[in-house]
Design a protein around this motif. Structure first.
Motif, mmCIF file in Angstrom:
data_model
loop_
_atom_site.group_PDB
_atom_site.id
_atom_site.type_symbol
_atom_site.label_atom_id
_atom_site.label_comp_id
_atom_site.label_asym_id
_atom_site.label_seq_id
_atom_site.Cartn_x
_atom_site.Cartn_y
_atom_site.Cartn_z
ATOM 1 N N THR A 72 43.719 53.152 18.413
ATOM 2 C CA THR A 72 43.484 54.066 19.518
ATOM 3 C C THR A 72 42.329 53.724 20.261
ATOM 4 O O THR A 72 41.185 53.831 19.552
ATOM 5 C CB THR A 72 43.948 55.499 19.116
ATOM 6 N N VAL A 73 42.144 53.852 21.665
ATOM 7 C CA VAL A 73 40.744 53.903 22.169
ATOM 8 C C VAL A 73 40.844 55.062 23.336
ATOM 9 O O VAL A 73 41.679 55.184 24.194
ATOM 10 C CB VAL A 73 40.428 52.305 22.737
ATOM 11 N N ILE A 74 39.720 55.729 23.468
ATOM 12 C CA ILE A 74 39.612 56.613 24.394
ATOM 13 C C ILE A 74 38.603 56.154 25.457
ATOM 14 O O ILE A 74 37.359 55.968 24.939
ATOM 15 C CB ILE A 74 39.007 58.033 23.722
ATOM 16 N N VAL A 75 39.106 56.142 26.574
ATOM 17 C CA VAL A 75 38.036 55.786 27.779
ATOM 18 C C VAL A 75 37.672 57.118 28.576
ATOM 19 O O VAL A 75 38.423 57.720 28.884
ATOM 20 C CB VAL A 75 38.734 54.726 28.643
ATOM 21 N N SER A 76 36.442 57.122 28.787
ATOM 22 C CA SER A 76 35.805 58.061 29.378
ATOM 23 C C SER A 76 35.745 57.749 30.899
ATOM 24 O O SER A 76 35.633 56.810 31.268
ATOM 25 C CB SER A 76 34.470 58.807 28.790
ATOM 26 N N LEU A 77 35.576 58.950 31.798
ATOM 27 C CA LEU A 77 35.147 58.656 33.077
ATOM 28 C C LEU A 77 34.154 59.660 33.605
ATOM 29 O O LEU A 77 34.496 60.937 33.318
ATOM 30 C CB LEU A 77 36.311 58.573 34.053
ATOM 31 N N GLU A 78 33.056 59.330 34.069
ATOM 32 C CA GLU A 78 31.957 60.135 34.647
ATOM 33 C C GLU A 78 31.454 59.622 35.890
ATOM 34 O O GLU A 78 31.573 58.181 36.097
ATOM 35 C CB GLU A 78 30.908 60.392 33.624
ATOM 36 N N ILE A 79 31.062 60.319 36.649
ATOM 37 C CA ILE A 79 30.584 60.045 38.074
ATOM 38 C C ILE A 79 28.955 59.972 37.979
ATOM 39 O O ILE A 79 28.441 60.999 37.869
ATOM 40 C CB ILE A 79 31.133 60.887 39.231
ATOM 41 N N TYR A 89 30.888 55.559 45.699
ATOM 42 C CA TYR A 89 30.847 56.162 44.221
ATOM 43 C C TYR A 89 30.535 55.101 42.901
ATOM 44 O O TYR A 89 30.674 54.159 43.336
ATOM 45 C CB TYR A 89 32.078 57.034 43.946
ATOM 46 N N ARG A 90 30.104 55.850 41.967
ATOM 47 C CA ARG A 90 29.847 54.808 40.790
ATOM 48 C C ARG A 90 30.520 55.572 39.511
ATOM 49 O O ARG A 90 29.837 56.558 39.282
ATOM 50 C CB ARG A 90 28.386 54.519 40.733
ATOM 51 N N PHE A 91 31.519 54.929 38.866
ATOM 52 C CA PHE A 91 31.896 55.677 37.637
ATOM 53 C C PHE A 91 31.307 54.936 36.535
ATOM 54 O O PHE A 91 31.173 53.794 36.486
ATOM 55 C CB PHE A 91 33.383 55.397 37.574
ATOM 56 N N PRO A 124 38.690 62.806 52.195
ATOM 57 C CA PRO A 124 39.118 64.344 52.556
ATOM 58 C C PRO A 124 38.498 65.245 51.611
ATOM 59 O O PRO A 124 38.007 64.666 50.270
ATOM 60 C CB PRO A 124 40.598 64.188 52.454
ATOM 61 N N ASP A 125 38.118 66.360 51.948
ATOM 62 C CA ASP A 125 37.556 67.291 51.300
ATOM 63 C C ASP A 125 38.006 67.587 49.765
ATOM 64 O O ASP A 125 37.419 67.863 48.785
ATOM 65 C CB ASP A 125 37.543 68.756 51.946
ATOM 66 N N ASP A 126 39.494 67.436 49.670
ATOM 67 C CA ASP A 126 39.928 67.461 48.379
ATOM 68 C C ASP A 126 39.626 66.649 47.242
ATOM 69 O O ASP A 126 39.305 66.790 46.087
ATOM 70 C CB ASP A 126 41.503 67.245 48.336
ATOM 71 N N VAL A 127 39.208 65.238 48.036
ATOM 72 C CA VAL A 127 38.695 64.470 47.072
ATOM 73 C C VAL A 127 37.255 64.568 46.590
ATOM 74 O O VAL A 127 36.981 64.602 45.700
ATOM 75 C CB VAL A 127 38.771 62.866 47.624
ATOM 76 N N VAL A 128 36.395 65.237 47.674
ATOM 77 C CA VAL A 128 34.979 65.405 47.784
ATOM 78 C C VAL A 128 34.950 66.549 46.326
ATOM 79 O O VAL A 128 34.194 66.302 45.549
ATOM 80 C CB VAL A 128 34.372 65.939 48.850
ATOM 81 N N GLU A 129 35.890 67.435 46.412
ATOM 82 C CA GLU A 129 35.830 68.394 45.623
ATOM 83 C C GLU A 129 35.891 68.019 44.118
ATOM 84 O O GLU A 129 35.370 68.369 43.187
ATOM 85 C CB GLU A 129 36.685 69.665 45.938
ATOM 86 N N ALA A 130 37.045 67.262 43.988
ATOM 87 C CA ALA A 130 37.407 66.689 42.633
ATOM 88 C C ALA A 130 36.395 65.916 42.064
ATOM 89 O O ALA A 130 35.984 66.047 40.945
ATOM 90 C CB ALA A 130 38.668 65.879 42.809
ATOM 91 N N MET A 131 35.649 65.111 42.766
ATOM 92 C CA MET A 131 34.599 64.178 42.410
ATOM 93 C C MET A 131 33.404 65.047 42.142
ATOM 94 O O MET A 131 32.483 64.892 40.864
ATOM 95 C CB MET A 131 34.199 63.122 43.410
ATOM 96 N N ASN A 132 33.073 65.965 42.867
ATOM 97 C CA ASN A 132 32.000 67.015 42.649
ATOM 98 C C ASN A 132 32.048 67.636 40.998
ATOM 99 O O ASN A 132 31.139 67.792 40.557
ATOM 100 C CB ASN A 132 31.904 67.913 43.559
ATOM 101 N N LYS A 133 33.046 67.858 40.681
ATOM 102 C CA LYS A 133 33.532 68.262 39.345
ATOM 103 C C LYS A 133 33.041 67.643 38.200
ATOM 104 O O LYS A 133 32.872 67.884 37.308
ATOM 105 C CB LYS A 133 34.933 68.810 39.141
ATOM 106 N N TYR A 134 33.147 66.407 38.177
ATOM 107 C CA TYR A 134 32.656 65.256 37.529
ATOM 108 C C TYR A 134 31.303 64.671 37.715
ATOM 109 O O TYR A 134 30.888 63.767 36.848
ATOM 110 C CB TYR A 134 33.757 63.993 37.206
ATOM 111 N N LYS A 135 30.482 65.529 38.240
ATOM 112 C CA LYS A 135 29.170 64.856 38.530
ATOM 113 C C LYS A 135 28.354 65.594 37.338
ATOM 114 O O LYS A 135 28.648 66.646 36.874
ATOM 115 C CB LYS A 135 28.383 65.215 39.772
ATOM 116 N N SER A 136 27.120 65.139 37.183
ATOM 117 C CA SER A 136 26.297 65.834 36.079
ATOM 118 C C SER A 136 24.756 65.982 36.794
ATOM 119 O O SER A 136 24.878 65.383 37.811
ATOM 120 C CB SER A 136 26.119 64.869 34.759
ATOM 121 N N PRO A 137 24.103 66.740 36.170
ATOM 122 C CA PRO A 137 22.623 66.905 36.748
ATOM 123 C C PRO A 137 21.910 65.376 37.003
ATOM 124 O O PRO A 137 21.246 65.319 37.706
ATOM 125 C CB PRO A 137 21.735 67.588 35.825
#
Length: 163
Positions: A72-79, A89-91, A124-137
């Motif tokens: 099993t392998v777990i792949v993470s995704l961060e912005i 964007y850069r993942f 669209p704003d929905d995409v921007v909002e979703a991506m913002n949730k996965y940003k870090s400082p």
């Protein structure tokens, strides 16, 4: 926030050395991004309604530990980086075994395109909002200038050279 997606390594995901093939790493990253987008209500159907699509312009990998069949392998995704309007964007994807061993890291830089015009666009704003949730400082602000920093640039040649 970090998104995680789990895979069971199949026989068809292996290479001649009996470990996860380079092409499988690319596919696992792409599938992780699509799972992320589906979870955040921006899957294929919604993208089609909006008339946009994600395009990866540059991808690179570092490998630390082999991954084998039936694991099993777990792949993470961060912005890791994003323009102010999220058009660029850069993942960063990290590959882990279930016990937390870090096996590989991938970085994918891309843009959103208008599917009719085939040009970069602001999502669209929905995409921007979703991506913002996965940003870090630590998420960096990107711009078109970052494309100039990518390791490869186009260099056309005279087609006569092919003969």
């Amino acid at each position: 926030m970090i998104f995680y997606h789990k895979f069971e390594v199949r026989w068809s995901d292996l290479d001649a050395n009996k470990h996860l093939a380079n092409s499988s790493y690319v596919q696992y990253c792409a599938q992780s991004r699509m799972a992320f987008m589906t979870k955040e209500k921006m899957g294929v159907t919604q993208l089609s309604r909006w008339g946009i699509g994600p395009v990866i312009l540059h991808e690179r990998y570092s490998f630390f530990k082999e991954i084998y069949a039936d694991q099993t392998v777990i792949v993470s995704l961060e912005i890791d980086g994003c323009s102010e309007d999220s058009s660029i964007y850069r993942f960063v994807h990290k590959f882990y075994t279930p016990d937390g061993v870090h096996c590989a890291t991938a970085e994918a830089t891309g843009v959103w395109i208008d599917m009719m015009l085939r040009k970069m666009t602001t999502p669209p704003d929905d995409v921007v909002e979703a991506m913002n949730k996965y940003k870090s400082p630590e998420t960096v602000v990107m711009s078109k200038e970052d494309f100039k920093k990518l390791p490869f640039q186009p260099n056309n040649v005279d087609p006569a050279e092919f003969n």
